[in-house]
Design a protein around this motif. Structure first.
Motif, PDB file in Angstrom:
ATOM      1  N   ALA A  15       0.849  -1.357   0.076  1.00 14.31           N
ATOM      2  CA  ALA A  15       0.124  -0.147   0.046  1.00 14.31           C
ATOM      3  C   ALA A  15       0.827   1.291   0.037  1.00 14.31           C
ATOM      4  N   ALA A  16       1.797   1.118   0.622  1.00 12.27           N
ATOM      5  CA  ALA A  16       2.923   2.310   0.632  1.00 12.27           C
ATOM      6  C   ALA A  16       3.613   2.494  -0.734  1.00 12.27           C
ATOM      7  N   GLN A  17       3.645   1.753  -1.506  1.00 14.38           N
ATOM      8  CA  GLN A  17       4.316   1.812  -2.681  1.00 14.38           C
ATOM      9  C   GLN A  17       3.428   2.754  -3.687  1.00 14.38           C
ATOM     10  N   GLY A  18       1.990   2.871  -3.417  1.00 16.71           N
ATOM     11  CA  GLY A  18       1.406   3.791  -4.272  1.00 16.71           C
ATOM     12  C   GLY A  18       0.858   2.961  -5.530  1.00 16.71           C
ATOM     13  N   PRO A  19       0.047   3.528  -6.276  1.00 13.31           N
ATOM     14  CA  PRO A  19      -0.579   2.741  -7.420  1.00 13.31           C
ATOM     15  C   PRO A  19       0.813   2.411  -8.524  1.00 13.31           C
ATOM     16  N   VAL A  20       0.511   1.333  -9.165  1.00  7.22           N
ATOM     17  CA  VAL A  20       1.442   0.879  -9.977  1.00  7.22           C
ATOM     18  C   VAL A  20       1.034   1.417 -11.357  1.00  7.22           C
ATOM     19  N   ARG A  21       2.199   1.968 -11.847  1.00 11.73           N
ATOM     20  CA  ARG A  21       2.018   2.666 -13.258  1.00 11.73           C
ATOM     21  C   ARG A  21       2.513   1.747 -14.242  1.00 11.73           C
ATOM     22  N   THR A  22       1.899   1.440 -15.231  1.00 11.79           N
ATOM     23  CA  THR A  22       2.065   0.605 -16.515  1.00 11.79           C
ATOM     24  C   THR A  22       2.172   1.443 -17.834  1.00 11.79           C
ATOM     25  N   ALA A  23       2.887   0.937 -18.827  1.00 20.22           N
ATOM     26  CA  ALA A  23       2.902   1.677 -20.035  1.00 20.22           C
ATOM     27  C   ALA A  23       1.583   1.368 -20.767  1.00 20.22           C
ATOM     28  N   ARG A  24       0.529   1.986 -21.009  1.00 18.64           N
ATOM     29  CA  ARG A  24      -0.749   1.671 -21.826  1.00 18.64           C
ATOM     30  C   ARG A  24      -0.407   2.083 -23.167  1.00 18.64           C
ATOM     31  N   THR A  25      -0.914   1.043 -23.801  1.00 16.64           N
ATOM     32  CA  THR A  25      -0.897   1.337 -25.376  1.00 16.64           C
ATOM     33  C   THR A  25      -2.308   1.987 -25.465  1.00 16.64           C
ATOM     34  N   PRO A  26      -2.422   3.027 -26.587  1.00 17.30           N
ATOM     35  CA  PRO A  26      -3.426   3.681 -26.926  1.00 17.30           C
ATOM     36  C   PRO A  26      -4.467   2.910 -27.580  1.00 17.30           C
ATOM     37  N   LYS A  27      -5.600   3.135 -27.117  1.00 15.77           N
ATOM     38  CA  LYS A  27      -7.001   2.401 -27.287  1.00 15.77           C
ATOM     39  C   LYS A  27      -7.185   2.624 -28.791  1.00 15.77           C
ATOM     40  N   LEU A  28      -7.376   1.791 -29.841  1.00 17.92           N
ATOM     41  CA  LEU A  28      -7.633   1.900 -31.156  1.00 17.92           C
ATOM     42  C   LEU A  28      -9.140   1.938 -31.576  1.00 17.92           C
ATOM     43  N   ALA A  29      -9.730   3.032 -31.991  1.00 16.34           N
ATOM     44  CA  ALA A  29     -11.026   3.041 -32.513  1.00 16.34           C
ATOM     45  C   ALA A  29     -10.886   2.359 -33.882  1.00 16.34           C
ATOM     46  N   ARG A  30     -11.888   1.552 -34.107  1.00 20.90           N
ATOM     47  CA  ARG A  30     -12.177   1.027 -35.371  1.00 20.90           C
ATOM     48  C   ARG A  30     -13.544   1.783 -36.069  1.00 20.90           C
ATOM     49  N   LYS A  31     -13.020   1.669 -37.360  1.00 26.29           N
ATOM     50  CA  LYS A  31     -14.257   2.403 -38.209  1.00 26.29           C
ATOM     51  C   LYS A  31     -14.250   1.274 -39.252  1.00 26.29           C
ATOM     52  N   VAL A  32     -15.765   0.790 -39.665  1.00 24.79           N
ATOM     53  CA  VAL A  32     -15.962  -0.166 -40.567  1.00 24.79           C
ATOM     54  C   VAL A  32     -15.910   0.382 -41.788  1.00 24.79           C
ATOM     55  N   LEU A  33     -15.635   0.168 -42.759  1.00 28.06           N
ATOM     56  CA  LEU A  33     -15.681   0.905 -44.045  1.00 28.06           C
ATOM     57  C   LEU A  33     -16.694   0.004 -44.921  1.00 28.06           C
ATOM     58  N   GLU A  34     -16.767  -1.276 -44.804  1.00 32.35           N
ATOM     59  CA  GLU A  34     -17.657  -1.969 -45.559  1.00 32.35           C
ATOM     60  C   GLU A  34     -17.945  -3.471 -45.216  1.00 32.35           C
ATOM     61  N   ARG A  35     -18.876  -4.041 -45.137  1.00 32.56           N
ATOM     62  CA  ARG A  35     -19.340  -5.371 -45.119  1.00 32.56           C
ATOM     63  C   ARG A  35     -19.580  -6.509 -45.862  1.00 32.56           C
ATOM     64  N   PHE A  36     -18.958  -7.680 -45.949  1.00 30.49           N
ATOM     65  CA  PHE A  36     -19.239  -8.380 -46.875  1.00 30.49           C
ATOM     66  C   PHE A  36     -19.792  -9.819 -46.327  1.00 30.49           C
ATOM     67  N   PRO A  37     -20.764 -10.579 -46.857  1.00 36.47           N
ATOM     68  CA  PRO A  37     -21.428 -11.791 -46.303  1.00 36.47           C
ATOM     69  C   PRO A  37     -20.146 -12.723 -46.339  1.00 36.47           C
ATOM     70  N   ALA A  38     -20.163 -13.616 -45.552  1.00 38.53           N
ATOM     71  CA  ALA A  38     -19.281 -14.633 -45.456  1.00 38.53           C
ATOM     72  C   ALA A  38     -19.354 -15.789 -46.519  1.00 38.53           C
ATOM     73  N   SER A  39     -20.399 -15.974 -47.118  1.00 44.15           N
ATOM     74  CA  SER A  39     -20.975 -16.807 -48.172  1.00 44.15           C
ATOM     75  C   SER A  39     -20.545 -16.414 -49.745  1.00 44.15           C
TER      76      SER A  39
END
Length: 80
Positions: A15-39
């Motif tokens: 508890a005395a060490q405080g919060p653990v800091r980690t390197a965070r990777t940026p969250k990637l937002a996905r944008k769907v350009l097009e959908r295609f049926p799997a068939s």
């Protein structure tokens, strides 16, 4: 010689060490350009062809599978 800490002392030390800091990777937002049926017909890859055309235009498109809708999505990812 090392001394073993009691559980209470170990918890207090953590508890005395405080919060653990980690390197965070940026969250990637996905944008769907097009959908295609799997068939698609055998030998036809419309999602891959669409993504390849976008990549030729300089857009970093890639194909992922959406299992819930049984379709291929052509997406781009951008840091948010």
């Amino acid at each position: 010689m090392t001394t073993a800490l009691s559980p209470a002392d170990a918890a207090a030390r953590l508890a005395a060490q405080g919060p653990v800091r980690t390197a965070r990777t940026p969250k990637l937002a996905r944008k769907v350009l097009e959908r295609f049926p799997a068939s698609a017909p055998r030998g036809s890859w419309p999602a891959e062809e669409f993504a390849a055309d976008r990549r030729r235009d300089g857009v970093p498109a890639r194909v992922v599978m959406d299992l819930d809708s049984d379709s291929y999505l052509v997406i781009i990812e951008a840091a948010s």
